[in-house]
Scaffold this motif. Structure first.
Motif, mmCIF file in Angstrom:
data_model
loop_
_atom_site.group_PDB
_atom_site.id
_atom_site.type_symbol
_atom_site.label_atom_id
_atom_site.label_comp_id
_atom_site.label_asym_id
_atom_site.label_seq_id
_atom_site.Cartn_x
_atom_site.Cartn_y
_atom_site.Cartn_z
ATOM 1 N N PRO A 67 0.847 -1.198 0.000
ATOM 2 C CA PRO A 67 0.000 0.000 0.000
ATOM 3 C C PRO A 67 0.884 1.250 0.000
ATOM 4 O O PRO A 67 1.939 1.259 0.625
ATOM 5 C CB PRO A 67 -0.776 -0.097 1.327
ATOM 6 C CG PRO A 67 -0.523 -1.462 1.868
ATOM 7 C CD PRO A 67 0.766 -1.936 1.279
ATOM 8 N N GLY A 69 0.705 5.708 0.150
ATOM 9 C CA GLY A 69 -0.019 6.976 0.225
ATOM 10 C C GLY A 69 0.765 8.026 -0.519
ATOM 11 O O GLY A 69 0.858 8.019 -1.748
ATOM 12 N N GLY A 70 1.395 8.938 0.229
ATOM 13 C CA GLY A 70 2.150 10.023 -0.404
ATOM 14 C C GLY A 70 3.595 9.688 -0.695
ATOM 15 O O GLY A 70 4.336 10.510 -1.222
ATOM 16 N N ASN A 71 4.030 8.493 -0.300
ATOM 17 C CA ASN A 71 5.428 8.053 -0.482
ATOM 18 C C ASN A 71 6.419 9.025 0.148
ATOM 19 O O ASN A 71 7.458 9.333 -0.435
ATOM 20 C CB ASN A 71 5.737 7.833 -1.975
ATOM 21 C CG ASN A 71 7.030 7.031 -2.170
ATOM 22 O OD1 ASN A 71 7.545 6.410 -1.226
ATOM 23 N ND2 ASN A 71 7.570 7.060 -3.378
ATOM 24 N N THR A 72 6.081 9.493 1.336
ATOM 25 C CA THR A 72 7.030 10.352 2.059
ATOM 26 C C THR A 72 7.665 9.622 3.245
ATOM 27 O O THR A 72 8.409 10.226 4.025
ATOM 28 C CB THR A 72 6.338 11.615 2.618
ATOM 29 O OG1 THR A 72 5.405 11.228 3.641
ATOM 30 C CG2 THR A 72 5.595 12.389 1.545
ATOM 31 N N GLY A 73 7.364 8.346 3.393
ATOM 32 C CA GLY A 73 7.901 7.566 4.516
ATOM 33 C C GLY A 73 9.432 7.568 4.493
ATOM 34 O O GLY A 73 10.048 7.646 3.426
ATOM 35 N N THR A 140 -0.342 11.328 3.200
ATOM 36 C CA THR A 140 -1.787 11.106 3.261
ATOM 37 C C THR A 140 -2.191 10.670 4.668
ATOM 38 O O THR A 140 -1.368 10.139 5.420
ATOM 39 C CB THR A 140 -2.199 9.986 2.293
ATOM 40 O OG1 THR A 140 -1.529 8.784 2.694
ATOM 41 C CG2 THR A 140 -1.844 10.323 0.856
ATOM 42 N N GLY A 150 3.915 11.184 14.076
ATOM 43 C CA GLY A 150 3.970 12.068 15.239
ATOM 44 C C GLY A 150 3.865 13.519 14.806
ATOM 45 O O GLY A 150 2.783 14.054 14.664
ATOM 46 N N ILE A 206 -5.827 0.639 4.937
ATOM 47 C CA ILE A 206 -6.749 1.627 5.505
ATOM 48 C C ILE A 206 -7.360 2.402 4.331
ATOM 49 O O ILE A 206 -6.626 2.961 3.504
ATOM 50 C CB ILE A 206 -5.994 2.587 6.460
ATOM 51 C CG1 ILE A 206 -5.395 1.799 7.627
ATOM 52 C CG2 ILE A 206 -6.925 3.689 6.959
ATOM 53 C CD1 ILE A 206 -4.432 2.606 8.498
HETATM 54 C C1 LIG Z 1 10.386 16.227 5.085
HETATM 55 C C2 LIG Z 1 9.734 15.139 5.893
HETATM 56 C C3 LIG Z 1 9.384 15.367 7.209
HETATM 57 C C4 LIG Z 1 8.769 14.365 7.971
HETATM 58 N N1 LIG Z 1 8.423 14.639 9.251
HETATM 59 C C5 LIG Z 1 7.816 13.690 9.991
HETATM 60 C C6 LIG Z 1 7.428 13.959 11.335
HETATM 61 O O1 LIG Z 1 7.650 15.031 11.880
HETATM 62 N N2 LIG Z 1 6.805 12.977 12.009
HETATM 63 C C7 LIG Z 1 6.541 11.753 11.455
HETATM 64 O O2 LIG Z 1 5.963 10.885 12.125
HETATM 65 N N3 LIG Z 1 6.910 11.478 10.186
HETATM 66 C C8 LIG Z 1 7.536 12.396 9.444
HETATM 67 N N4 LIG Z 1 7.903 12.126 8.154
HETATM 68 C C9 LIG Z 1 7.677 10.773 7.593
HETATM 69 C C10 LIG Z 1 6.380 10.617 6.769
HETATM 70 O O3 LIG Z 1 5.913 11.814 6.291
HETATM 71 C C11 LIG Z 1 5.310 9.933 7.603
HETATM 72 O O4 LIG Z 1 5.731 8.623 7.896
HETATM 73 C C12 LIG Z 1 3.933 9.874 6.928
HETATM 74 O O5 LIG Z 1 3.007 9.442 7.906
HETATM 75 C C13 LIG Z 1 3.869 8.933 5.740
HETATM 76 O O6 LIG Z 1 2.668 9.151 5.030
HETATM 77 P P1 LIG Z 1 2.573 8.769 3.469
HETATM 78 O O7 LIG Z 1 1.163 8.960 3.027
HETATM 79 O O8 LIG Z 1 3.594 9.475 2.694
HETATM 80 O O9 LIG Z 1 2.887 7.200 3.546
HETATM 81 P P2 LIG Z 1 3.823 6.331 2.582
HETATM 82 O O10 LIG Z 1 5.212 6.826 2.608
HETATM 83 O O11 LIG Z 1 3.185 6.201 1.265
HETATM 84 O O12 LIG Z 1 3.741 4.918 3.343
HETATM 85 C C14 LIG Z 1 4.303 4.769 4.617
HETATM 86 C C15 LIG Z 1 3.932 3.370 5.163
HETATM 87 O O13 LIG Z 1 2.534 3.278 5.375
HETATM 88 C C16 LIG Z 1 1.945 2.274 4.544
HETATM 89 N N5 LIG Z 1 0.680 2.848 4.047
HETATM 90 C C17 LIG Z 1 0.507 4.025 3.379
HETATM 91 N N6 LIG Z 1 -0.802 4.245 3.171
HETATM 92 C C18 LIG Z 1 -1.453 3.189 3.700
HETATM 93 C C19 LIG Z 1 -2.828 2.833 3.801
HETATM 94 N N7 LIG Z 1 -3.793 3.622 3.320
HETATM 95 N N8 LIG Z 1 -3.150 1.657 4.400
HETATM 96 C C20 LIG Z 1 -2.187 0.858 4.919
HETATM 97 N N9 LIG Z 1 -0.876 1.139 4.847
HETATM 98 C C21 LIG Z 1 -0.522 2.289 4.246
HETATM 99 C C22 LIG Z 1 2.963 1.983 3.465
HETATM 100 O O14 LIG Z 1 2.853 0.654 2.996
HETATM 101 C C23 LIG Z 1 4.266 2.222 4.206
HETATM 102 O O15 LIG Z 1 4.613 1.097 4.965
HETATM 103 C C24 LIG Z 1 8.516 13.104 7.380
HETATM 104 C C25 LIG Z 1 8.866 12.882 6.050
HETATM 105 C C26 LIG Z 1 9.470 13.874 5.311
HETATM 106 C C27 LIG Z 1 9.803 13.594 3.884
#
Ligand SMILES: Cc1cc2nc3c(=O)[nH]c(=O)nc-3n(C[C@H](O)[C@H](O)[C@H](O)COP(=O)(O)OP(=O)(O)OC[C@H]3O[C@@H](n4cnc5c(N)ncnc54)[C@H](O)[C@@H]3O)c2cc1C
Length: 471
Positions: A67, A69-73, A140, A150, A206
């Motif tokens: 899965p 979302g925004g690929n920012t993990g 996302t 967090g 989710i």
């Molecule tokens: C500049 C920067 C700053 C950041 N600061 C913080 C911070 O302060 N605190 C913090 O906690 N994180 C931070 N992060 C990390 C990141 O943004 C978080 O982990 C965010 O929650 C990931 O969301 P995403 O939609 O990009 O998920 P993704 O990167 O797409 O996925 C992250 C994980 O969640 C899973 N996933 C995604 N969507 C779903 C879904 N709908 N259902 C089930 N699984 C799913 C994926 O398989 C993967 O394992 C930061 C990242 C960057 C680039």
């Protein structure tokens, strides 16, 4: 087999929503550019039913799903491995705000809603959704919940987990769990919501969430202060908590190397105070008024000066100044990325142990890996530090990472464990920390986690190889 699967997915989702050929790097490479995978395909369903049917089809063929979302993990959990056999299921087309319940102080959204859009929808309805992180323009809400994100308001409002009352989830079999409850009290057995939150896509997908809203504060105010050392920052936090109580909604620290990197790579960002060993960013969300907020801040900073906890301070005079201060803090990860690959540690400790941990870990790094630069910043109010190690100046960052990562990790994580901390505070485990978790987590906890995974995902198709390795 994969041709049959792709054909049936195209029939289900439409030709344009099953990407197979061409450049898929936006979904295959993680934000840090550390993990570069190869997807069998990227699929983009638009509804929960489509997600459920797509998962059913993949499960029938034994094809695993990542899965996304925004690929920012930041731990490589959201991109496929290099096998070319995994399907990336992107939630980005599921981006509707479904409902806002003003009396219940909740909103229900699709999982693919970008966090900033959720915040804006809440604000337009007169409320505050306080989850906030530097990636909020792209991450996302589904990703936030899957990683239990967090960010900067945990001090007052908790993690993503604490802001979620209900979930809608597609299981690894393709069933839909309709759990979009807005209840604050519901003791009807195991709390599956908390099992799914933080499971990083390994237990299900989710597709929707019911979130808690807060009233908007009458005024928000930001200040920066400089401190002589980290113990002084910790004492300032205690003083601020005592004086401001729940109105203190953010307390971030940054060491001098962090802000020096921002100055070097983002010279357009004005730094309001002269360089110092440590800088602190404080946020006050006042239920009364801007005047009250300013008076509170000024009294706090005067007391801190008198106690020699701070050397200098600046209270933002406008929204623009406040944004600049936050921008400085939020630019640190970007400045680090500009400087080159680095070794990241997202760790948490009891606040009372942070200064001792930092002193010991820094001394060990300086002794064993001379020249390495410690980029140390984070959410001190939550006991969460980003304790990142950058290669020595003018050295080859990639070579440094390859050569030193394992040694650096051992030094830092041994020290974290010795001080009663966690090796992953808010970013999760993903692909990056699977081995570290296996080596350091309580053995009984690990076997319970494996049992849960085996029970819910017996084929091991949901984001395999992430968080825990099945035996
Ligand atoms: C500049 C920067 C700053 C950041 N600061 C913080 C911070 O302060 N605190 C913090 O906690 N994180 C931070 N992060 C990390 C990141 O943004 C978080 O982990 C965010 O929650 C990931 O969301 P995403 O939609 O990009 O998920 P993704 O990167 O797409 O996925 C992250 C994980 O969640 C899973 N996933 C995604 N969507 C779903 C879904 N709908 N259902 C089930 N699984 C799913 C994926 O398989 C993967 O394992 C930061 C990242 C960057 C680039």
């Amino acid at each position: 087999m994969s041709a049959t699967l792709l054909a049936s997915l195209r029939k289900l989702l439409g030709e344009a929503q099953v990407l197979h050929d061409g450049d898929l790097s936006a979904w295959e490479v993680d934000w840090r550019k550390r993990y570069r995978g190869k997807a069998l395909a990227v699929i983009r369903p638009a509804s929960t039913d489509q997600v459920a049917q797509a998962v059913t089809q993949c499960a029938a063929q034994g094809v695993s799903i990542v899965p996304q979302g925004g690929n920012t993990g930041l731990v490589g959990g959201g991109v496929p491995n290099a096998s070319g056999t995994q399907i990336v299921l992107s939630l980005q087309r599921m981006n509707r705000v479904r409902a806002i319940d003003a009396d219940n102080l909740t909103m229900t959204v699709d999982a693919g809603c970008v966090l900033q859009a959720v915040q804006e929808a809440a604000r337009s309805a007169g409320f505050w959704f306080p989850l906030s992180l530097a990636a909020e323009g792209s991450c996302t809400i589904g990703g936030n919940l899957a990683t239990n994100a967090g960010g900067t308001q945990v001090l007052r409002f908790g993690n993503a987990r604490d802001l979620c009352l209900g979930l809608e989830v597609v299981t690894p079999h393709g069933d839909i769990w309709h759990g979009l409850s807005g209840l604050r009290k519901d003791n009807t057995g195991y709390d599956l919501r908390h099992l799914m939150i933080g499971s990083e896509g390994t237990l299900g997908i989710i597709t929707g969430a019911t979130l808690k809203l807060a009233p908007q504060p009458a005024a928000s105010m930001t200040a920066m202060a400089t401190c002589p050392d980290l113990p002084a920052c910790v004492s300032l936090l205690s003083l601020a908590r005592q004086r401001l109580g729940d109105a203190l909604t953010g307390f971030e620290v940054m060491n001098h190397v962090s802000l020096a990197l921002v100055a070097q790579h983002m010279p357009q960002l004005r730094q309001p105070l002269p360089a110092a060993p440590w800088s602190v960013l404080l946020e006050l969300s006042d239920p009364q008024s801007a005047e009250h907020a300013r008076a509170q801040f000024e009294a706090l900073l005067e007391a801190a000066l008198a106690q020699q906890l701070i050397d200098d301070a600046a209270v933002a005079q406008s929204v623009a100044q406040s944004k600049t201060m936050w921008h400085l803090r939020e630019s640190i990860p970007l400045a680090q990325a500009e400087e080159g690959l680095n070794i990241k540690h997202d760790v948490s400790l009891p606040v009372s142990r942070i200064a001792a941990f930092c002193a010991e870990a820094q001394a060990a790094l300086t002794r064993d890996i001379p020249g390495s630069r410690l980029v140390n910043f984070g959410h001190l109010g939550d006991g969460n530090l980003h304790f990142n190690v950058q290669a020595p100046v003018h050295s080859d960052a990639a070579a440094f990472l390859a050569r030193e990562e394992s040694r650096v990790n051992t030094i830092v994580y041994d020290c974290v464990v010795a001080h009663g901390g966690s090796i992953s505070a808010e970013h999760g485990v993903g692909a990056l920390k699977v081995d570290e978790l296996a080596a350091r987590k309580d053995a009984t906890a690990l076997s319970m986690m494996r049992a849960v995974k085996a029970a819910l995902d017996p084929q091991g198709l949901m984001n395999p190889g992430r968080v825990i390795q099945q035996r």
